[in-house]
Design a protein around this motif. Sequence first.
Motif: not given
Length: 303
Positions: A249-259, A268-270
Amino acid sequence: MRALVFDPGAPAGLRLGDSQDPVPGPSQALVRVAATSVNFADVAFLDRKAPGAVPGFDAAGVVVSAASDGSGPPAGARVVTFGWSGGWAELRAVDTTEIAILPDGMDTGVAAAVPVAGVTALRSLRRLGSVVGRRVLITGASGGVGRFAVQLAAKAGAHVVASAGSPQRSEGLAALGAAEVLIGLDGVTQPVYAALDNVGGRTLSQAYALLEPGGCVQSVGMASLEPTSIDFEQARLHGGGRIEAFTVGDHFGPDLAYLIALVAAGELDPQVGWRGPWQKAADAAAALMGRKVQGKAVLEVSS
């Protein structure tokens, strides 16, 4: 602007050349890119793009101009971004719904490794519901999505069964939270509550056959580039289960901020396994497709 463009005649189909500067829409910010990442899907499906197109899902950098509609971060903000193309360039116009602000001091290269792989792992895991105390199988666990998924599933309380393609690629998975680390799936002797499959082909079929009654496989990726044949009659004998074709999907903003917050907190280690200048994009692509990268590949963008 300078950009990595699709050129069918170039090594790995990529050439560092010139492209038109993007023109942001009203709800888009213009970002000067400092680092980007190379994902399997970026490279494996390059030939679906038109020559001269600028690929790239992920990019991190600094906002040059804020969105004219007032949404999103201001000029000067350090950000990480997602889009279905355009990340492998000096400039990116990106919807403000696909942006997260970076904490002070966060390495833009590390941040650039997060968007599509991290959010894919997070959202596919959510599709499984509560995994506390349950056996969750993750195939292709040594890749970008897989290593995020191992960490997030373990953090959510799952008993993580991590499957990799070779002993070398399985290195570090136990330290990320995997309770069991296996090469392939032949060593899985107990059923699993659910699975996140990043491989496709025979591996997806095997994962489906390992489900508990009523279990679920999220078909996340197809790193094998092979079709899948399912023996549904055999699956019925084991109580049945379901396969869902996952889309991020899209609208990554909130999930990206959480990660990004988890990364900043050291939770969390990328798992950046390859890093170099974007002039070596073909090397990064070859290493990724040759299964030589444990985790993510990151390119530094230089003006």
